[in-house]
Design a protein around this motif. Structure first.
Motif, PDB file in Angstrom:
ATOM      1  N   LEU A  66       0.835  -1.174   0.000  1.00 56.95           N
ATOM      2  CA  LEU A  66       0.000   0.000   0.000  1.00 56.95           C
ATOM      3  C   LEU A  66       0.874   1.229   0.000  1.00 56.95           C
ATOM      4  CD1 LEU A  66      -2.145  -1.457   2.816  1.00 56.95           C
ATOM      5  CD2 LEU A  66      -2.536  -1.650   0.390  1.00 56.95           C
ATOM      6  N   GLY A  67       0.719   2.067  -0.994  1.00 59.72           N
ATOM      7  CA  GLY A  67       1.624   3.192  -1.081  1.00 59.72           C
ATOM      8  C   GLY A  67       2.752   2.792  -1.994  1.00 59.72           C
ATOM      9  N   LEU A  74       6.139   1.557  -1.397  1.00 63.55           N
ATOM     10  CA  LEU A  74       7.320   0.933  -0.816  1.00 63.55           C
ATOM     11  C   LEU A  74       8.017   1.842   0.174  1.00 63.55           C
ATOM     12  CD1 LEU A  74       9.184  -1.320  -3.317  1.00 63.55           C
ATOM     13  CD2 LEU A  74       7.958  -1.863  -1.263  1.00 63.55           C
ATOM     14  N   GLY A  75       8.105   3.104  -0.143  1.00 62.59           N
ATOM     15  CA  GLY A  75       8.561   4.041   0.867  1.00 62.59           C
ATOM     16  C   GLY A  75       7.432   4.086   1.877  1.00 62.59           C
ATOM     17  N   PRO A  76       6.355   4.763   1.520  1.00 62.10           N
ATOM     18  CA  PRO A  76       5.194   4.786   2.400  1.00 62.10           C
ATOM     19  C   PRO A  76       4.404   3.483   2.340  1.00 62.10           C
ATOM     20  CG  PRO A  76       5.172   6.616   0.837  1.00 62.10           C
ATOM     21  CD  PRO A  76       6.199   5.656   0.381  1.00 62.10           C
ATOM     22  N   ALA A  77       4.808   2.490   3.076  1.00 64.71           N
ATOM     23  CA  ALA A  77       4.060   1.227   3.106  1.00 64.71           C
ATOM     24  C   ALA A  77       3.088   1.262   4.270  1.00 64.71           C
ATOM     25  CB  ALA A  77       5.023   0.061   3.270  1.00 64.71           C
ATOM     26  N   THR A  78       2.168   0.368   4.279  1.00 64.27           N
ATOM     27  CA  THR A  78       1.159   0.431   5.340  1.00 64.27           C
ATOM     28  C   THR A  78       0.652  -0.939   5.729  1.00 64.27           C
ATOM     29  OG1 THR A  78      -0.806   0.201   4.070  1.00 64.27           O
ATOM     30  CG2 THR A  78       0.273   2.299   3.993  1.00 64.27           C
TER      31      THR A  78
END
Lengths: 497, 108
Positions: free
Chosen positions: B93-94, B96-100
Motif C-alpha cells: 500500500l503506497g 514501498l517508501g510509504p508502506a502500510t
C-alpha cells in the motif's frame, strides 16, 4: 493470539479490519458509511460547492475519488451534493523519473480521469516556478458556516430542486466539461531544470519530502483559486495521518498538528482543505480497492525504496507500522488523540487580527519575542541581528524600503526568508545550502513582507491618529487587494505607502 | 511431503518494483518435504522471484510490516498459517517508501 472479534453477518468472510470480521457486503457498507459520516458530521461542505479532489494516483486518493463518484450518482435522498473536480500533480521531475516514464504515467492518468468524468486538471510540480507571490497571501477568512447556515443552505437547495420540478441528475458543469483545464501552459524545460536543481541542492531526504509537500500544496491551492474551488479534498488515510502526526512532532511542527492532521484545515482562508478518508485505515483502503476494482496508478515517490533511516518520515513510518503489528490499537489511539487537538489561538492573543504567517506552511506564527527563552526565540533574535547589521536598503539610500528585487545580498535574502518561517520550516530550510534555487514567488513574497515590516516603523510617525489602527491592521494582516496596489506603488516610487 | 502446487502470485501497489516490475507470476512450486504454507512460499519467492532489496519485502519469517497479504482475495489474518494458497496476492500500500497495514506476526 486471540482477539475478541465481532462477526457482523453470516456471509463468507473476506476482511479482518480493526476488530471486525466482515463479509464483502458488510465491508463495503461500513466503508461507504464511514466516508459519508465523516462528511456529514462535519457539515463543512455546502450543497453546490465546488470541491477540488487532490488525486495522487495512490490507493487512498483513488478510493476517495471513487467514493465521490458513487456518492454523486446515488438516488436523491442520499446523494452527495457538491460539484467536484480533480487535480493531479506530476511530481516526476522531483522524484527522478525520466521524461518517457513521466509521459507514460501522464497518459495513464488522463485515461483514468476521462473515465471518471469530472472536470480535471493536470499540473506539473515544476510549474511552481511560474506562480505569483499572491499564492502566499491568504485572503480574508471566510466565516465558518454555522449550524444554522448549513441547515438553511441545505433547505434552500432542496427547495430549489423541488421548484425546478423534480430531482435533476448530476451533470458536470458545461463550461468546465470533462477535459483538460491546466494552468494554461505545459512545464517548460527551464522550469523542469530549475526544479531538479532545487531538489538536488537539498541535503537531506527529510527536507526534500517537506519541500515537496509545501510546493505541492501551493500549487494545488493556486489551481483551486484559479478555477473557483472553495474546498480541496485530500485522501490522507487514518494510517497516513497517524504517521504524519508523529513525524510532524519530530519535525518541530507540534504547534500546528491540529491543522496538519485534522479533518479541516482553514489556514488559507478562502480555500479549506478537508480530509474525508481520515477514518479509513490503509488496509481497508487496499481491500476495498482490490475487491471493487478501484483504479489507481502507482508512481514512485521521492522516498520509494529508500532505506529505513533515510529520513524522519521513513523512520517514523517504520516505527509506527512495526508497533502496530505488536499492538494493533496503535494507529487508532494516535487517531483518537489527534481528534482531540484543538485549534486555539495562543494565550493572550485571543482577540485582534491574526499574527504573521509562516512564509512556507502558511500557519499563523507562534511568534516569540526576541528575548524569549525558547529555541525559536533564540533563532529569531539571531536573525534580527543579522538583518539589522545589513540594512535592506541598497548602498547610500536611507529612505525607501528594501533591496531592489534580485539585487540584494544573498545572506540578506536568506535571513529575510528565514525570519518569516515557523520553527519547523526553518529547520527544514537549513538543509538548503542556498535559498536561491527556491521558486521566485517565495523569494519575492519574502522580500515584500520584509519591506512592509521595515517600512512600518518609518511610516508610523506620519500617520494621523485615526488611521493608525487602520494602517496597523492593514499591514499586520495578510494583504488583500488593497495592499497589493499599495505595494506595487511602493516598489515603483520607492516610498512606503 | 508436499506435492507440486500451481500458484498465481501477484504483486501490486509498488511491491512489483522489487520483482522487475512484473505484477503477475504464474508459478509451479515443486514437490518437497515440507508443506507449502505461506512461510515456505515466502522463502521460495525470496529465492526465485525477488530481484532486489529483500529487506523491503521480508522481515524475519514473514512480510515486512506494511505489506498486505491477500489469499484468494481474503485477508491472510483470517486464515491459519498453514493453508496452501492457490492464489496469493501481495499488495503493497503506497509506494514501498510509504508502506502500510500491519500483519500479525507469525508465532510458532
Amino acid at each position: 493470539q486471540n482477539r475478541s472479534r465481532a462477526v457482523s453477518c453470516m456471509g463468507p468472510q473476506v476482511a479482518a479490519c480493526a476488530e471486525h470480521l466482515s463479509c464483502r457486503d458488510c465491508f463495503k457498507a461500513l466503508y461507504v458509511h464511514k466516508f459519508r459520516a465523516m462528511l456529514g458530521k462535519n457539515r463543512l461542505i455546502f450543497p453546490g460547492e465546488k470541491v477540488l479532489l487532490a488525486w495522487s494516483g495512490g490507493p487512498s486518493s483513488s478510493s476517495m475519488v471513487w467514493q465521490v463518484l458513487e456518492g454523486l450518482s446515488q438516488d436523491s435522498a442520499k446523494r452527495l451534493r457538491f460539484v467536484p473536480g480533480v487535480v493531479y500533480v506530476d511530481e516526476g521531475a522531483a522524484c527522478g523519473q525520466s521524461p518517457e516514464d513521466r509521459a507514460k504515467t501522464l497518459a495513464e492518468v488522463k485515461s483514468v480521469l476521462q473515465n471518471i468524468g469530472f472536470p480535471w486538471h493536470t499540473v506539473a510540480l515544476e510549474e511552481v516556478f511560474g506562480l505569483p507571490p499572491a499564492v502566499l497571501q491568504g485572503s480574508a477568512q471566510e466565516p465558518v458556516g454555522t449550524e444554522e447556515a448549513y441547515k438553511s443552505a441545505v433547505d434552500s437547495f432542496l427547495q430549489q430542486q423541488h421548484v425546478l420540478g423534480g430531482e435533476q441528475t448530476h451533470q458536470p458543469h458545461t463550461q468546465d466539461s470533462s477535459g483538460p483545464c491546466s494552468l494554461g501552459r505545459s512545464p517548460t524545460a527551464t522550469q523542469t531544470a530549475a526544479l531538479c536543481r532545487l531538489f538536488d541542492s537539498v541535503r537531506t531526504l527529510t527536507a526534500k519530502e517537506e519541500l515537496l509537500q509545501t510546493l505541492r500544496t501551493h500549487l494545488i491551492l493556486h489551481v483551486a483559486r484559479v478555477h473557483g474551488y472553495s474546498k480541496v479534498m485530500t485522501g490522507d488515510s487514518c494510517t497516513r495521518l497517524a504517521i504524519k502526526l508523529m513525524t510532524n512532532l519530530a519535525l518541530g511542527r507540534g504547534a500546528f498538528l491540529a491543522w496538519d492532521t485534522g479533518f479541516s484545515d482553514e489556514r488559507h482562508g478562502d480555500v479549506v482543505v478537508v480530509r474525508p478518508m481520515r477514518d479509513h485505515t490503509l488496509k481497508e483502503v487496499a481491500f476495498y480497492n482490490r475487491l471493487f476494482a478501484v483504479p489507481s496508478i502507482f508512481t514512485p515517490a521521492i522516498d520509494t525504496k529508500a532505506p529505513e533511516k533515510a529520513s524522519i518520515h521513513r523512520l517514523m513510518e517504520a516505527f509506527i507500522l512495526r508497533l502496530q503489528t505488536q499492538f494493533p490499537s496503535t494507529i487508532s489511539t494516535v487517531y483518537r488523540t489527534s481528534e482531540k487537538l484543538v485549534k486555539a489561538p495562543r494565550e493572550g492573543c485571543a482577540a485582534g487580527p491574526a499574527g504573521p504567517r509562516c512564509l512556507l506552511c502558511l500557519c499563523v506564527l507562534d511568534v516569540d519575542t526576541d528575548d524569549s527563552a525558547t529555541a525559536f526565540g533564540a533563532q529569531t533574535s539571531h536573525l534580527s541581528q543579522t538583518l539589522l547589521s545589513t540594512p535592506p536598503a541598497e548602498a547610500g539610500t536611507t529612505t525607501g524600503p528594501g533591496c531592489v528585487a534580485g539585487e540584494g545580498q544573498a545572506c540578506c535574502r536568506a535571513a529575510q526568508v528565514m525570519e518569516q518561517l515557523c520553527y519547523g520550516c526553518r529547520v527544514n530550510m537549513k538543509d538548503l545550502p542556498s535559498l536561491d534555487p527556491l521558486p521566485p514567488y517565495i523569494l519575492a513574497e519574502a522580500q515584500l513582507r520584509s519591506q512592509r515590516d521595515w517600512v512600518m516603523p518609518e511610516v508610523q510617525e506620519y500617520l494621523i491618529e485615526d488611521s493608525d489602527s487602520e494602517a496597523e491592521d492593514a499591514l499586520a494582516q495578510p494583504p488583500g487587494a488593497r495592499l497589493t496596489t499599495q505595494e506595487q506603488g511602493g516598489e515603483n516610487t520607492g516610498t512606503g505607502l | 511431503m508436499a506435492a507440486p502446487l500451481s500458484v498465481e502470485v501477484e504483486f501490486g501497489g509498488g511491491a512489483e518494483l522489487l520483482f522487475d516490475g512484473v505484477k503477475k507470476h504464474q508459478v509451479t512450486l515443486p514437490g518437497q518435504e515440507e508443506p507449502w504454507d505461506i512461510r515456505n512460499l515466502l522463502i521460495w519467492i525470496k529465492k526465485n522471484l525477488l530481484k532486489e532489496r529483500p529487506e523491503l519485502f521480508l522481515q524475519g519469517d514473514s512480510v515486512r510490516p506494511g505489506i498486505l497479504v491477500l489469499i484468494n482475495d481474503a485477508d491472510w489474518e483470517l486464515l491459519g498459517e498453514g493453508l496452501p494458497p492457490p492464489s496469493v496476492c501481495f499488495g503493497n500500500l503506497g509506494s514501498l517508501g510509504p508502506a502500510t497495514a500491519g500483519l500479525e506476526q507469525i508465532k510458532d
